[in-house]
Design a protein around this motif. Structure first.
Motif, PDB file in Angstrom:
ATOM      1  N   LEU A   1       0.869  -1.184   0.000  1.00 55.69           N
ATOM      2  CA  LEU A   1       0.000   0.000   0.000  1.00 55.69           C
ATOM      3  C   LEU A   1       0.903   1.230   0.000  1.00 55.69           C
ATOM      4  CD1 LEU A   1      -2.787   1.425   0.378  1.00 55.69           C
ATOM      5  CD2 LEU A   1      -2.401   1.246   2.840  1.00 55.69           C
ATOM      6  N   THR A   2       0.684   2.134  -0.948  1.00 55.54           N
ATOM      7  CA  THR A   2       1.483   3.368  -1.012  1.00 55.54           C
ATOM      8  C   THR A   2       0.584   4.545  -0.661  1.00 55.54           C
ATOM      9  OG1 THR A   2       2.814   2.388  -2.753  1.00 55.54           O
ATOM     10  CG2 THR A   2       2.982   4.772  -2.512  1.00 55.54           C
ATOM     11  N   LEU A   3       1.008   5.333   0.307  1.00 53.41           N
ATOM     12  CA  LEU A   3       0.234   6.513   0.725  1.00 53.41           C
ATOM     13  C   LEU A   3       1.050   7.773   0.511  1.00 53.41           C
ATOM     14  CD1 LEU A   3      -1.242   5.194   4.125  1.00 53.41           C
ATOM     15  CD2 LEU A   3      -2.432   5.384   1.916  1.00 53.41           C
ATOM     16  N   HIS A   4       0.542   8.686  -0.304  1.00 58.98           N
ATOM     17  CA  HIS A   4       1.187   9.981  -0.527  1.00 58.98           C
ATOM     18  C   HIS A   4       0.610  11.017   0.435  1.00 58.98           C
ATOM     19  CE1 HIS A   4       3.197   8.678  -4.137  1.00 58.98           C
ATOM     20  NE2 HIS A   4       2.069   8.399  -4.758  1.00 58.98           N
ATOM     21  N   ASN A   5       1.382  12.075   0.645  1.00 59.35           N
ATOM     22  CA  ASN A   5       0.894  13.240   1.397  1.00 59.35           C
ATOM     23  C   ASN A   5       0.621  12.942   2.878  1.00 59.35           C
ATOM     24  OD1 ASN A   5       0.357  16.008   1.334  1.00 59.35           O
ATOM     25  ND2 ASN A   5      -1.839  15.689   1.125  1.00 59.35           N
ATOM     26  N   VAL A   6       1.417  12.059   3.450  1.00 55.99           N
ATOM     27  CA  VAL A   6       1.275  11.760   4.887  1.00 55.99           C
ATOM     28  C   VAL A   6       2.062  12.831   5.652  1.00 55.99           C
ATOM     29  CG1 VAL A   6       1.763  10.064   6.701  1.00 55.99           C
ATOM     30  CG2 VAL A   6       1.112   9.286   4.393  1.00 55.99           C
ATOM     31  N   PRO A   7       1.445  13.443   6.674  1.00 54.81           N
ATOM     32  CA  PRO A   7       2.170  14.507   7.386  1.00 54.81           C
ATOM     33  C   PRO A   7       3.255  13.931   8.313  1.00 54.81           C
ATOM     34  CG  PRO A   7       0.049  14.096   8.435  1.00 54.81           C
ATOM     35  CD  PRO A   7       0.083  13.235   7.204  1.00 54.81           C
ATOM     36  N   ARG A   8       4.269  14.765   8.607  1.00 49.62           N
ATOM     37  CA  ARG A   8       5.311  14.329   9.556  1.00 49.62           C
ATOM     38  C   ARG A   8       4.894  14.778  10.944  1.00 49.62           C
ATOM     39  NH1 ARG A   8      10.442  15.054   5.821  1.00 49.62           N
ATOM     40  NH2 ARG A   8       9.155  15.335   3.985  1.00 49.62           N
ATOM     41  N   LEU A   9       4.398  13.847  11.716  1.00 49.67           N
ATOM     42  CA  LEU A   9       3.840  14.170  13.031  1.00 49.67           C
ATOM     43  C   LEU A   9       4.152  13.064  14.019  1.00 49.67           C
ATOM     44  CD1 LEU A   9       0.234  15.162  11.875  1.00 49.67           C
ATOM     45  CD2 LEU A   9       1.996  16.724  12.703  1.00 49.67           C
TER      46      LEU A   9
ATOM     47  N   THR B   1       5.169  13.102   3.329  1.00 49.32           N
ATOM     48  CA  THR B   1       5.958  11.890   3.149  1.00 49.32           C
ATOM     49  C   THR B   1       5.144  10.909   2.320  1.00 49.32           C
ATOM     50  OG1 THR B   1       6.872  12.256   5.328  1.00 49.32           O
ATOM     51  CG2 THR B   1       7.074  10.041   4.478  1.00 49.32           C
ATOM     52  N   THR B   2       5.864  10.082   1.543  1.00 49.09           N
ATOM     53  CA  THR B   2       5.203   8.953   0.892  1.00 49.09           C
ATOM     54  C   THR B   2       5.579   7.708   1.686  1.00 49.09           C
ATOM     55  OG1 THR B   2       5.125   9.977  -1.277  1.00 49.09           O
ATOM     56  CG2 THR B   2       5.092   7.568  -1.220  1.00 49.09           C
ATOM     57  N   LEU B   3       4.585   7.017   2.188  1.00 51.10           N
ATOM     58  CA  LEU B   3       4.833   5.791   2.954  1.00 51.10           C
ATOM     59  C   LEU B   3       4.481   4.593   2.087  1.00 51.10           C
ATOM     60  CD1 LEU B   3       3.210   6.414   6.483  1.00 51.10           C
ATOM     61  CD2 LEU B   3       5.625   6.600   5.860  1.00 51.10           C
ATOM     62  N   THR B   4       5.353   3.580   2.095  1.00 45.67           N
ATOM     63  CA  THR B   4       4.931   2.301   1.520  1.00 45.67           C
ATOM     64  C   THR B   4       4.867   1.296   2.662  1.00 45.67           C
ATOM     65  OG1 THR B   4       7.209   1.922   0.894  1.00 45.67           O
ATOM     66  CG2 THR B   4       5.760   2.575  -0.851  1.00 45.67           C
ATOM     67  N   LEU B   5       3.767   0.564   2.699  1.00 46.90           N
ATOM     68  CA  LEU B   5       3.528  -0.357   3.807  1.00 46.90           C
ATOM     69  C   LEU B   5       3.227  -1.746   3.241  1.00 46.90           C
ATOM     70  CD1 LEU B   5       1.554   2.477   4.330  1.00 46.90           C
ATOM     71  CD2 LEU B   5       1.923   1.627   6.633  1.00 46.90           C
ATOM     72  N   LYS B   6       3.849  -2.756   3.826  1.00 44.99           N
ATOM     73  CA  LYS B   6       3.602  -4.114   3.339  1.00 44.99           C
ATOM     74  C   LYS B   6       3.579  -5.063   4.523  1.00 44.99           C
ATOM     75  CE  LYS B   6       5.011  -7.027  -0.541  1.00 44.99           C
ATOM     76  NZ  LYS B   6       4.994  -8.342   0.070  1.00 44.99           N
ATOM     77  N   ALA B   7       2.440  -5.722   4.693  1.00 44.11           N
ATOM     78  CA  ALA B   7       2.291  -6.653   5.820  1.00 44.11           C
ATOM     79  C   ALA B   7       2.306  -8.077   5.282  1.00 44.11           C
ATOM     80  CB  ALA B   7       0.992  -6.370   6.562  1.00 44.11           C
TER      81      ALA B   7
ATOM     82  N   ALA C   1      -2.362  -1.040  -3.858  1.00 48.62           N
ATOM     83  CA  ALA C   1      -3.007   0.240  -4.190  1.00 48.62           C
ATOM     84  C   ALA C   1      -2.144   1.430  -3.802  1.00 48.62           C
ATOM     85  CB  ALA C   1      -4.354   0.336  -3.480  1.00 48.62           C
ATOM     86  N   THR C   2      -2.468   2.566  -4.423  1.00 50.40           N
ATOM     87  CA  THR C   2      -1.806   3.836  -4.123  1.00 50.40           C
ATOM     88  C   THR C   2      -2.892   4.865  -3.848  1.00 50.40           C
ATOM     89  OG1 THR C   2       0.034   3.299  -5.556  1.00 50.40           O
ATOM     90  CG2 THR C   2      -0.294   5.624  -5.118  1.00 50.40           C
ATOM     91  N   HIS C   3      -2.669   5.673  -2.842  1.00 51.18           N
ATOM     92  CA  HIS C   3      -3.716   6.634  -2.443  1.00 51.18           C
ATOM     93  C   HIS C   3      -3.050   7.900  -1.911  1.00 51.18           C
ATOM     94  CE1 HIS C   3      -7.653   7.852  -0.866  1.00 51.18           C
ATOM     95  NE2 HIS C   3      -6.987   8.290   0.190  1.00 51.18           N
ATOM     96  N   ALA C   4      -3.626   9.066  -2.241  1.00 45.12           N
ATOM     97  CA  ALA C   4      -3.107  10.336  -1.701  1.00 45.12           C
ATOM     98  C   ALA C   4      -4.056  10.823  -0.606  1.00 45.12           C
ATOM     99  CB  ALA C   4      -3.001  11.378  -2.806  1.00 45.12           C
TER     100      ALA C   4
END
Ligand SMILES: CC(=O)N[C@H]1[C@@H](OP(=O)(O)OP(=O)(O)OC[C@H]2O[C@@H](n3ccc(=O)[nH]c3=O)[C@H](O)[C@@H]2O)O[C@H](CO)[C@@H](O)[C@@H]1O
Ligand SMILES: C=C(OP(=O)(O)O)C(=O)O
Length: 427
Positions: free
Chosen positions: A39-47, A77-83, A233-236
């Protein structure tokens, strides 16, 4: 512990970039638990809350890479997550106590692994915040859930089954938990009286991109068709509507003139209407919208917090800070959380005139606020004190800034770029 020092009296002028939504990013990251696909997530804030969620997911076995955002998502940040495999089905107390949204892993773990052990989050400064609706909803999908040693111990030996659940009260978190669980449940799930917040719609769009059929997106009835496996999937992530509202109120407070770049008025129509009635102009621009005062003084307006599309509870403290300087009175009623007026005694230390009667606060505008040492009790309370500090005479020092760091990316930098005298004092 870091503090923030503000010398008030500067009008904010210029532009402020809006970050991705914290409250959308957290459940979106959790959806990675539902699948062994990327799963790729764009526009994740740095918090800080995002870092906490990364830690929680990593201990469940999710591999996570973070990279600076690509074009169009340049700041986040763009995060890629794989479980690939779930390493642990336990969400430990040490992480859950830092961030209540950790409880969102309950539904996905149960749906994929048929078991989960998740620490009960407990109360917090803004209220008791039980998780009974998360539990009741998952039981309606066939889960067995007990409490043992402070943990929710959940099992679904034969897997979750689609069902119908009507929320007795609108809950954002419980709706998200159930949506994710339903994505892998066998058959159809109908969620009635579901939350309709833009973060719910964003989660639905991401689940749809992962191959789940969801009808009724944006309405109070969601119909979700479970699938056996989800797709890559990829999502912003959507812009943070609470950050948008917070900066709009900060600009109005200083009688400034700022463009909120990436800001979307459609995400917070109730707050936009309220601000306009108070004498704040919000005008769409090519890149977002411009905020300035219509003419002269702010007017007192009444506000009642409600589930979306009503006025958000997460903007109540900031709106109260703004109303402390308005002409006339403003009645602010909090209907979502039972103790979300912790900022009132701190605003009073700066000269605000606020009286609390049960769930309402009567704010009588004062001609000026004076800087003071103030203490943050929770995330939005802390930023309301910063807003008051921007317009106060003299110096305000905000303690317990770690609350603010949960939800505001580079706050000092964004405000300083618009002329605020604001600095972080380390340690
Ligand atoms: C990470 C995140 O997205 N947090 C937001 C989310 O919190 P969160 O998802 O925790 O808030 P909910 O919408 O669930 O809570 C609404 C109300 O329902 C009550 N309740 C909730 C669940 C439950 O099982 N039982 C129950 O009684 C709560 O105590 C509260 O009084 O929505 C809130 C309401 O818009 C926002 O203020 C938070 O910023
Ligand atoms: C209350 C908030 O967050 P949480 O639900 O994580 O406490 C918030 O974002 O204002």
């Amino acid at each position: 512990m870091d503090r923030i020092r503000i010398r008030g009296g500067r009008q904010l002028k210029g532009s402020i970039p809006i970050s991705g939504s914290k409250n959308a990013s957290l459940p979106l990251m959790v959806t990675a638990l539902l699948t062994d696909r990327k799963l790729t997530l764009h526009n994740v804030p740095r918090l800080a809350d995002i870092t906490t969620m990364i830690q929680l997911l990593q201990q469940h076995g999710v591999e996570i890479d973070a990279a600076p955002g690509e074009n169009g998502h340049s700041r986040g940040t763009t995060l890629t997550l794989k479980a690939g495999k779930i390493a642990s089905t336990t969400a430990p107390y040490d992480i859950v106590r830092k961030m209540r949204a950790s409880v969102l892993v309950l539904g996905p773990l149960l749906a994929r692994e048929r078991e989960a052990r998740v620490s009960l989050p407990g109360g917090c400064a803004i209220g008791a915040r039980p998780v009974d609706l998360h539990v009741a909803g998952l039981k309606a999908l066939g889960a067995e859930i007990d409490i043992d040693g402070g943990y929710l111990v959940a099992k679904a030996p034969k897997g979750l089954k689609g069902g119908r659940y009507t929320f007795p009260k609108v809950s954002v978190g419980a709706t998200e938990n159930l949506m994710m669980a339903a994505a892998l449940a066998k058959g159809t799930t109908v969620l009635a009286n579901a939350a309709r917040e833009p973060e719910i719609t964003d989660l639905a769009h991401c689940l749809q991109a992962m191959g789940v059929s969801i009808e009724g997106v944006g309405t109070e009835t969601l119909t979700i068709e479970g699938v056996e496996t989800l797709k890559e999937a990829t999502h912003a992530v959507i812009p943070d509507r609470i950050e948008i509202g917070t900066y709009a109120m900060a600009v109005a407070m200083t009688a400034g003139d700022v463009e909120l770049v990436g800001g979307r008025l459609d995400l917070l129509e109730a707050a936009v209407q309220t601000l306009r009635s108070a004498g704040v102009a919000l005008e769409p621009t090519e890149k977002g919208f411009r905020v300035h005062r219509t003419n002269g003084a702010l007017q007192g307006v009444d506000v009642m917090t409600e589930p979306y599309p009503g006025f958000p509870t997460d903007l109540q403290a900031q709106m109260m800070a703004l109303m402390t300087r308005a002409e006339g009175a403003s009645m602010i009623t909090e209907t979502i959380f039972e103790s979300r007026f912790m900022h009132v005694p701190e605003l009073a230390r700066m000269g605000a005139n606020v009286t609390i009667h049960h769930e309402s606060a009567l704010v009588r505008g004062v001609p000026k606020l004076r800087g003071a040492e103030v203490m943050a009790t929770d995330l939005r309370a802390s930023v309301s004190l910063a807003i008051a500090g921007l317009a106060a005479e003299g110096e305000t020092t905000l303690h317990r800034v770690y609350h603010l760091d949960r939800g505001y990316e580079r706050l000092e930098e964004k405000l300083a770029a618009c002329g605020a005298e604001i600095e972080r004092l380390k340690g």
